[in-house]
Motif scaffolding. Structure first.
Motif, short mmCIF file in Angstrom:
data_model
loop_
_atom_site.label_atom_id
_atom_site.label_comp_id
_atom_site.label_asym_id
_atom_site.label_seq_id
_atom_site.Cartn_x
_atom_site.Cartn_y
_atom_site.Cartn_z
N LYS A 62 23.67 81.82 51.03
CA LYS A 62 23.38 81.51 49.64
C LYS A 62 23.41 80.00 49.43
O LYS A 62 24.19 79.29 50.06
N PHE A 63 22.55 79.53 48.54
CA PHE A 63 22.44 78.11 48.23
C PHE A 63 23.19 77.83 46.94
O PHE A 63 22.83 78.34 45.87
N ILE A 64 24.28 77.06 47.02
CA ILE A 64 25.06 76.73 45.83
C ILE A 64 24.30 75.68 45.02
O ILE A 64 24.06 74.57 45.48
N THR A 65 23.93 76.03 43.80
CA THR A 65 23.21 75.09 42.96
C THR A 65 24.16 74.28 42.07
O THR A 65 23.85 73.15 41.70
N ASP A 66 25.30 74.86 41.72
CA ASP A 66 26.27 74.14 40.90
C ASP A 66 27.62 74.82 41.05
O ASP A 66 27.70 76.04 41.21
N MET A 67 28.69 74.01 41.00
CA MET A 67 30.02 74.55 41.20
C MET A 67 31.02 73.71 40.42
O MET A 67 30.81 72.51 40.21
N ILE A 68 32.10 74.34 40.02
CA ILE A 68 33.16 73.65 39.30
C ILE A 68 34.50 74.21 39.79
O ILE A 68 34.55 75.33 40.33
N ILE A 69 35.57 73.45 39.65
CA ILE A 69 36.85 73.82 40.25
C ILE A 69 37.96 73.92 39.21
O ILE A 69 37.87 73.39 38.10
N GLY A 70 39.02 74.63 39.60
CA GLY A 70 40.21 74.73 38.77
C GLY A 70 41.39 75.14 39.63
O GLY A 70 41.23 75.53 40.80
N ILE A 71 42.58 75.06 39.08
CA ILE A 71 43.81 75.47 39.77
C ILE A 71 44.52 76.49 38.89
O ILE A 71 44.77 76.23 37.70
N ASP A 72 44.82 77.68 39.44
CA ASP A 72 45.49 78.68 38.61
C ASP A 72 47.00 78.46 38.62
O ASP A 72 47.51 77.51 39.22
N LYS A 73 47.72 79.34 37.93
CA LYS A 73 49.16 79.17 37.76
C LYS A 73 49.93 79.31 39.07
O LYS A 73 51.08 78.86 39.17
N LYS A 74 49.33 79.94 40.08
CA LYS A 74 49.97 80.08 41.38
C LYS A 74 49.53 78.99 42.35
O LYS A 74 49.80 79.08 43.54
N GLN A 75 48.85 77.96 41.82
CA GLN A 75 48.35 76.84 42.62
C GLN A 75 47.23 77.20 43.57
O GLN A 75 46.92 76.45 44.49
N ASN A 76 46.64 78.37 43.37
CA ASN A 76 45.47 78.71 44.16
C ASN A 76 44.25 77.94 43.65
O ASN A 76 44.15 77.64 42.46
N ILE A 77 43.34 77.65 44.55
CA ILE A 77 42.13 76.90 44.20
C ILE A 77 41.06 77.89 43.74
O ILE A 77 40.75 78.85 44.45
N VAL A 78 40.53 77.66 42.57
CA VAL A 78 39.48 78.52 42.01
C VAL A 78 38.17 77.74 42.03
O VAL A 78 38.08 76.64 41.50
N CYS A 79 37.15 78.30 42.67
CA CYS A 79 35.82 77.69 42.72
C CYS A 79 34.84 78.72 42.19
O CYS A 79 34.84 79.88 42.64
N SER A 80 34.00 78.31 41.28
CA SER A 80 33.03 79.25 40.73
C SER A 80 31.78 78.49 40.30
O SER A 80 31.84 77.28 40.03
N GLY A 81 30.65 79.19 40.25
CA GLY A 81 29.43 78.52 39.87
C GLY A 81 28.22 79.41 40.01
O GLY A 81 28.32 80.65 39.97
N PHE A 82 27.05 78.79 40.21
CA PHE A 82 25.78 79.50 40.31
C PHE A 82 25.21 79.36 41.72
O PHE A 82 25.46 78.38 42.41
N TYR A 83 24.42 80.34 42.10
CA TYR A 83 23.76 80.28 43.42
C TYR A 83 22.31 80.72 43.30
O TYR A 83 21.88 81.32 42.31
N SER A 84 21.54 80.37 44.33
CA SER A 84 20.13 80.71 44.42
C SER A 84 19.85 81.35 45.77
O SER A 84 20.52 81.05 46.75
#
Length: 365
Positions: free
Chosen positions: A105-127
């Motif tokens: 999959k081709f990631i077209t856009d992505m943004i990051i965050g950190i949850d309360k357990k310090q896990n890395i959250v990555c989410s966005g759109f793909y093509s």
């Protein structure tokens, strides 16, 4: 409420050398916790910082694009970059790299965050087309210590969602293409917000944005250029605490302006509990819009120009209401510089030339 505040700034460095920058991390009382000047492990020529956050423990996290040989999104029709996640912990003394990949999959856009357990959250759109269009959304949760992927999910947008807010003719044409297995991806959506909810789920918010440049040449050889700016539908994707993509919704919006950089366009967002409120300039003809047919364009200072608020429920149901008539108020809202200031209030800034006004909007809890 922010428990940590990050001040991030670039430092001078030699051309084509590794980029340098500084961190200052403060607590909520603006007491400095630590500071450090760091050097990226990549040259400025091949690496660009896309996003950065500070977590509740004062650790700093960066998301960037690392290009293979030159700064171009694609080479020979395939992606020429990968996303890199960098974490600076122990007051900047320790750096950890997390490559982010989505096989096939081709990631077209992505943004990051950190949850309360310090896990890395990555989410966005793909093509699926190696292009800047989008066909679905993805979600990744990575263990900060082991780098293992804890949760991963993908969801392709269904055809009813893709054709939402289209004209009848365009909707029919798009569905016919889908029936033949042809590309029906959506174009030019930028990802603006990743909201990590109290229940552990995530909400993505993006907007369709693009511009066109048109140059005209007269019969006497002189020319002039016109810049067209488009800020259209808002897209919201809801992801459950288990990482499943639950629903996707569009808020109809059509803002086409000329030679103004989109000064009065786009939207302002407030989160109030588990509800979302979007404020933007609109055409009053859209107040009863039901998701089918053409969307009326917002026209600067037109008789139908209004400021609206759209409430989005936790289930994705939207309600649109008028805030005020721009003609009667004598000003237009500038959504890009409006700001939520507490749990249920937003400061609006409106303007017309030298006239500037502020308003405080209170949302019901």
């Amino acid at each position: 409420i922010c428990s940590r505040i990050l001040v991030y700034y670039n430092l001078p460095y030699e051309k084509n050398k590794n980029e340098k920058f500084g961190f200052h991390v403060f607590d909520s009382n603006m007491k400095e916790l630590w500071k450090k000047e760091v050097t990226l492990p990549y040259t400025d020529k091949l690496f660009s910082v896309k996003d950065y956050v500070v977590d509740d423990f004062g650790n700093v996290h960066l998301l960037g694009k690392l290009y293979k040989d030159k700064v171009t999104e694609k080479r020979n029709g395939v992606p020429n970059y990968k996303y890199i996640f960098l974490s600076y912990t122990e007051e900047g003394e320790n750096i950890t790299k997390y490559p982010i990949r989505l096989e096939g999959k081709f990631i077209t856009d992505m943004i990051i965050g950190i949850d309360k357990k310090q896990n890395i959250v990555c989410s966005g759109f793909y093509s699926n087309e190696h292009s800047y269009s989008i066909i679905g959304s993805f979600f990744l949760k990575i263990d900060h210590a082991t780098k293992d992927i804890l949760e991963k999910s993908f969801k392709k947008f269904d055809i009813d969602f893709i054709t939402q807010n289209m004209s009848e003719r365009k909707e029919k044409k798009t569905k016919a293409k889908a029936a033949k297995g042809k590309n029906t991806e959506m174009y030019d959506y930028d990802l603006d917000h990743l909201i990590i909810r109290d229940d552990g789920g995530v909400t993505l918010v993006g907007e369709q944005y693009y511009y066109r440049v048109v140059t005209h040449t007269s019969s006497n050889g002189s020319s002039y250029t016109t810049y067209h700016y488009y800020y259209n539908d808002i897209i919201i994707v809801n992801i459950t605490p288990e990482g499943n993509i639950d629903w996707a919704q569009k808020i109809a919006k059509y803002q086409h302006t000329v030679n103004d950089g989109g000064f009065y366009s786009s939207y302002a967002l407030s989160m109030v509990g588990d509800r979302m409120f979007f404020i933007f300039n609109d055409n009053s003809k859209n107040l009863n819009y039901d998701g089918h047919g053409p969307v009326a364009n917002f026209k600067l200072w037109g008789k139908n120009a209004i400021a609206v608020v759209v409430e989005l429920s936790p289930e994705g149901k939207q309600t649109r209401e008028a805030l005020f008539s721009s003609k009667e108020a004598g000003v237009l809202v500038r959504p890009k510089v409006c700001e939520q200031v507490c749990d249920n209030q937003m400061v609006l800034f409106a303007q017309k030339k030298k006239i500037q006004q502020f308003a405080l909007v209170t949302f019901k809890n």
